[in-house]
Every structure is written in C-alpha cells, then in structure tokens.
Design a protein around this motif. Structure first.
Motif, PDB file in Angstrom:
ATOM      1  N   MET A 192       0.832  -1.197   0.000  1.00 49.12           N
ATOM      2  CA  MET A 192       0.000   0.000   0.000  1.00 49.12           C
ATOM      3  C   MET A 192       0.866   1.247   0.000  1.00 49.12           C
ATOM      4  O   MET A 192       1.893   1.302   0.690  1.00 49.12           O
ATOM      5  N   SER A 193       0.456   2.239  -0.765  1.00 50.31           N
ATOM      6  CA  SER A 193       1.141   3.527  -0.724  1.00 50.31           C
ATOM      7  C   SER A 193       0.680   4.290   0.517  1.00 50.31           C
ATOM      8  O   SER A 193      -0.306   3.924   1.176  1.00 50.31           O
ATOM      9  N   ASN A 194       1.386   5.370   0.841  1.00 46.59           N
ATOM     10  CA  ASN A 194       1.005   6.183   1.988  1.00 46.59           C
ATOM     11  C   ASN A 194      -0.439   6.684   1.863  1.00 46.59           C
ATOM     12  O   ASN A 194      -1.223   6.602   2.807  1.00 46.59           O
ATOM     13  N   GLN A 195      -0.776   7.190   0.690  1.00 52.80           N
ATOM     14  CA  GLN A 195      -2.105   7.748   0.501  1.00 52.80           C
ATOM     15  C   GLN A 195      -3.176   6.665   0.491  1.00 52.80           C
ATOM     16  O   GLN A 195      -4.282   6.866   1.005  1.00 52.80           O
ATOM     17  N   GLU A 196      -2.862   5.503  -0.068  1.00 49.72           N
ATOM     18  CA  GLU A 196      -3.821   4.394  -0.055  1.00 49.72           C
ATOM     19  C   GLU A 196      -4.137   3.970   1.373  1.00 49.72           C
ATOM     20  O   GLU A 196      -5.300   3.692   1.712  1.00 49.72           O
ATOM     21  N   ALA A 197      -3.113   3.926   2.220  1.00 48.70           N
ATOM     22  CA  ALA A 197      -3.331   3.553   3.620  1.00 48.70           C
ATOM     23  C   ALA A 197      -4.185   4.598   4.323  1.00 48.70           C
ATOM     24  O   ALA A 197      -5.100   4.259   5.083  1.00 48.70           O
ATOM     25  N   ALA A 198      -3.897   5.862   4.059  1.00 51.80           N
ATOM     26  CA  ALA A 198      -4.683   6.935   4.679  1.00 51.80           C
ATOM     27  C   ALA A 198      -6.134   6.889   4.219  1.00 51.80           C
ATOM     28  O   ALA A 198      -7.063   7.002   5.023  1.00 51.80           O
ATOM     29  N   ASP A 199      -6.334   6.704   2.919  1.00 50.97           N
ATOM     30  CA  ASP A 199      -7.699   6.661   2.381  1.00 50.97           C
ATOM     31  C   ASP A 199      -8.494   5.487   2.950  1.00 50.97           C
ATOM     32  O   ASP A 199      -9.707   5.581   3.137  1.00 50.97           O
ATOM     33  N   CYS A 200      -7.798   4.387   3.220  1.00 46.26           N
ATOM     34  CA  CYS A 200      -8.453   3.166   3.703  1.00 46.26           C
ATOM     35  C   CYS A 200      -9.139   3.388   5.047  1.00 46.26           C
ATOM     36  O   CYS A 200     -10.166   2.773   5.339  1.00 46.26           O
ATOM     37  N   ILE A 201      -8.594   4.276   5.872  1.00 42.41           N
ATOM     38  CA  ILE A 201      -9.128   4.443   7.235  1.00 42.41           C
ATOM     39  C   ILE A 201      -9.672   5.841   7.489  1.00 42.41           C
ATOM     40  O   ILE A 201      -9.987   6.186   8.627  1.00 42.41           O
ATOM     41  N   MET A 202      -9.784   6.635   6.441  1.00 41.84           N
ATOM     42  CA  MET A 202     -10.205   8.026   6.594  1.00 41.84           C
ATOM     43  C   MET A 202     -11.547   8.153   7.315  1.00 41.84           C
ATOM     44  O   MET A 202     -11.748   9.056   8.127  1.00 41.84           O
ATOM     45  N   ASP A 203     -12.473   7.262   7.023  1.00 43.88           N
ATOM     46  CA  ASP A 203     -13.827   7.383   7.572  1.00 43.88           C
ATOM     47  C   ASP A 203     -14.085   6.464   8.767  1.00 43.88           C
ATOM     48  O   ASP A 203     -15.237   6.272   9.167  1.00 43.88           O
ATOM     49  N   ILE A 204     -13.010   5.889   9.323  1.00 46.72           N
ATOM     50  CA  ILE A 204     -13.158   5.016  10.496  1.00 46.72           C
ATOM     51  C   ILE A 204     -12.738   5.806  11.735  1.00 46.72           C
ATOM     52  O   ILE A 204     -11.585   6.215  11.860  1.00 46.72           O
ATOM     53  N   ASP A 205     -13.672   6.038  12.631  1.00 46.80           N
ATOM     54  CA  ASP A 205     -13.398   6.887  13.801  1.00 46.80           C
ATOM     55  C   ASP A 205     -12.590   6.177  14.878  1.00 46.80           C
ATOM     56  O   ASP A 205     -11.768   6.787  15.556  1.00 46.80           O
ATOM     57  N   ASP A 206     -12.837   4.876  15.059  1.00 47.44           N
ATOM     58  CA  ASP A 206     -12.172   4.117  16.117  1.00 47.44           C
ATOM     59  C   ASP A 206     -10.777   3.680  15.663  1.00 47.44           C
ATOM     60  O   ASP A 206     -10.631   3.031  14.622  1.00 47.44           O
ATOM     61  N   ALA A 207      -9.760   4.041  16.425  1.00 46.32           N
ATOM     62  CA  ALA A 207      -8.377   3.772  16.032  1.00 46.32           C
ATOM     63  C   ALA A 207      -8.083   2.278  15.928  1.00 46.32           C
ATOM     64  O   ALA A 207      -7.376   1.836  15.014  1.00 46.32           O
ATOM     65  N   GLN A 208      -8.611   1.499  16.854  1.00 47.90           N
ATOM     66  CA  GLN A 208      -8.361   0.056  16.828  1.00 47.90           C
ATOM     67  C   GLN A 208      -9.015  -0.583  15.606  1.00 47.90           C
ATOM     68  O   GLN A 208      -8.421  -1.447  14.954  1.00 47.90           O
ATOM     69  N   GLU A 209     -10.213  -0.155  15.307  1.00 43.46           N
ATOM     70  CA  GLU A 209     -10.890  -0.669  14.122  1.00 43.46           C
ATOM     71  C   GLU A 209     -10.151  -0.256  12.849  1.00 43.46           C
ATOM     72  O   GLU A 209     -10.104  -1.009  11.875  1.00 43.46           O
ATOM     73  N   ALA A 210      -9.580   0.921  12.865  1.00 45.28           N
ATOM     74  CA  ALA A 210      -8.804   1.388  11.718  1.00 45.28           C
ATOM     75  C   ALA A 210      -7.577   0.503  11.502  1.00 45.28           C
ATOM     76  O   ALA A 210      -7.248   0.126  10.368  1.00 45.28           O
ATOM     77  N   SER A 211      -6.907   0.135  12.600  1.00 45.38           N
ATOM     78  CA  SER A 211      -5.746  -0.754  12.500  1.00 45.38           C
ATOM     79  C   SER A 211      -6.134  -2.106  11.923  1.00 45.38           C
ATOM     80  O   SER A 211      -5.448  -2.654  11.052  1.00 45.38           O
ATOM     81  N   LYS A 212      -7.256  -2.640  12.401  1.00 40.79           N
ATOM     82  CA  LYS A 212      -7.725  -3.925  11.898  1.00 40.79           C
ATOM     83  C   LYS A 212      -8.061  -3.848  10.408  1.00 40.79           C
ATOM     84  O   LYS A 212      -7.782  -4.786   9.645  1.00 40.79           O
ATOM     85  N   ALA A 213      -8.652  -2.740   9.994  1.00 39.55           N
ATOM     86  CA  ALA A 213      -9.015  -2.570   8.585  1.00 39.55           C
ATOM     87  C   ALA A 213      -7.780  -2.538   7.699  1.00 39.55           C
ATOM     88  O   ALA A 213      -7.775  -3.095   6.591  1.00 39.55           O
ATOM     89  N   LEU A 214      -6.723  -1.903   8.169  1.00 34.05           N
ATOM     90  CA  LEU A 214      -5.479  -1.843   7.392  1.00 34.05           C
ATOM     91  C   LEU A 214      -4.848  -3.225   7.251  1.00 34.05           C
ATOM     92  O   LEU A 214      -4.388  -3.596   6.168  1.00 34.05           O
ATOM     93  N   ILE A 215      -4.827  -3.974   8.338  1.00 36.82           N
ATOM     94  CA  ILE A 215      -4.257  -5.328   8.285  1.00 36.82           C
ATOM     95  C   ILE A 215      -5.060  -6.205   7.333  1.00 36.82           C
ATOM     96  O   ILE A 215      -4.499  -6.946   6.516  1.00 36.82           O
TER      97      ILE A 215
END
Length: 206
Positions: free
Chosen positions: A163-186
């Motif tokens: 994933m590029s930097n921007q792709e990773a950022a876009d993937c979690i942009m709309d996820i408010d919960d940090a832990q859920e955002a981490s899980k989504a990236l993995i």
C-alpha cells in the motif's frame, strides 16, 4: 523471545526511562535505541534475527517526536493528505554508511540491494551476522500537531510493501475508532497478498 517481541516489551520503556528524556528527548531516544540493540544482541537466540522499529511520543498533544530504524514507517494525515514522516533506510540510499563501516551493498536475485548480500536495510536491531556494518541509530523527526491533523499511522513494511502512503490513509479516513482502523489496514494488506509481518498502530485526533 524474538527481537520483535523484545522491542514491543522494552523499547518504549527504555526511551521513557532515560533520565534526560524531558530535557533532551533526541539524545535520550538515540541512547535508548542503542541500549535496546545491545540487549537484543546479548540474547543468543534473538541475535540470530533482527527487527526494525518506529516509535512516536506525543507531548501535550502539540508536538510529535518520531524515530525509526529500518523500513518501519510513520505517516501523518492532514486534511486528507498523507505525509510521510520517517525515512526508509534502504541499502542504495545509505551505501556510504555501510561501506564506511566495512561492509558492501550488492544486488541479489530479485534485484534487491542488500547489505553484505543479506540484509535489505541498513539500520536494524539485532542481525548479528551484519551488526558491524549496520547501525541501530534512529533518524528522529519532530512534527507539530495542528487542527488539520486527523491521525498518525505507524506500521511495519508488511503494510507498506502493498500500500502507498495515501492508499493507507484513504483506507481508514472514515473510520473513527483507532483500533478498528488498525484492523481494517491489516485486513486490506492481507487481501493484497502481503507476505510479510504486518504491525500497525493508528492514533486518531479529534
């Protein structure tokens, strides 16, 4: 305990335990990285392998101090735009550092530059076989947190290889919960067939 686990349990504590952390955090972080590397190398089992690392300390929700060794990376997202904070320590970029320490950089099958034909980075913890030709000294970066700062992301190369930097950022942009955002990236990295270890931490700002 392998190097990854050892760093998880000791690196950050070693940073905060440095007596001059609050007066000279840059020096304290460098000392803590050096101390931790020595501890890893003293462990016969751990020293057979190695690990990279990225750490971040947020002071008063205003100043972010980030340090990294190897290809673990930190990015910051401001107003929807991903900004890389850290530098990837790649053999081609730091050939002079390796050669100054008596090593060499060569291309291996797959066209991957490696230190002494073995390690695909110039800075790491452990890696006893090439320890004299690499360093555990981190690069340190200081960033200000402002109203436009949405989150920071720290992750290992298992994420950044797919994933590029921007792709990773876009993937979690709309996820408010940090832990859920981490899980989504993995989950996303795995769906892209990442074959390396994937570790990531997301810190969201309101």
């Amino acid at each position: 305990m392998n190097p990854n686990k050892y760093l998880q349990h000791h690196l950050f504590d070693n940073i905060l335990s440095e007596p001059d952390f609050w007066t000279n955090p840059t020096r304290a972080i460098k000392q803590a990285y050096k101390k931790t590397n020595n501890e890893v190398l003293q462990d016969v089992v751990s020293s057979r392998g190695g690990s990279t690392a990225v750490t971040a300390v947020l002071i008063n929700r205003e100043k972010l101090i980030v340090a990294n060794v190897g290809d673990s990376r930190a990015i910051m997202c401001e107003n929807g735009k991903a900004k890389q904070i850290t530098a990837d320590h790649e053999p081609q970029k730091e050939r002079e550092l390796v050669e100054r320490r008596g090593g060499f950089v060569s291309q291996t099958p797959g066209n991957v530059p490696r230190v002494d034909g073995q390690l695909a980075m110039t800075r790491a913890f452990g890696d006893e076989k090439v320890k004299d030709h690499i360093t555990s000294e981190p690069d340190i970066f200081i960033e200000n947190i402002n109203e436009g700062t949405e989150f920071i992301l720290l992750a290992s190369d298992g994420l950044w290889k797919v994933m590029s930097n921007q792709e990773a950022a876009d993937c979690i942009m709309d996820i408010d919960d940090a832990q859920e955002a981490s899980k989504a990236l993995i989950k996303e990295a795995l769906s892209r067939k990442s074959a390396d270890d994937i570790s990531c931490i997301v810190v969201k700002f309101e």
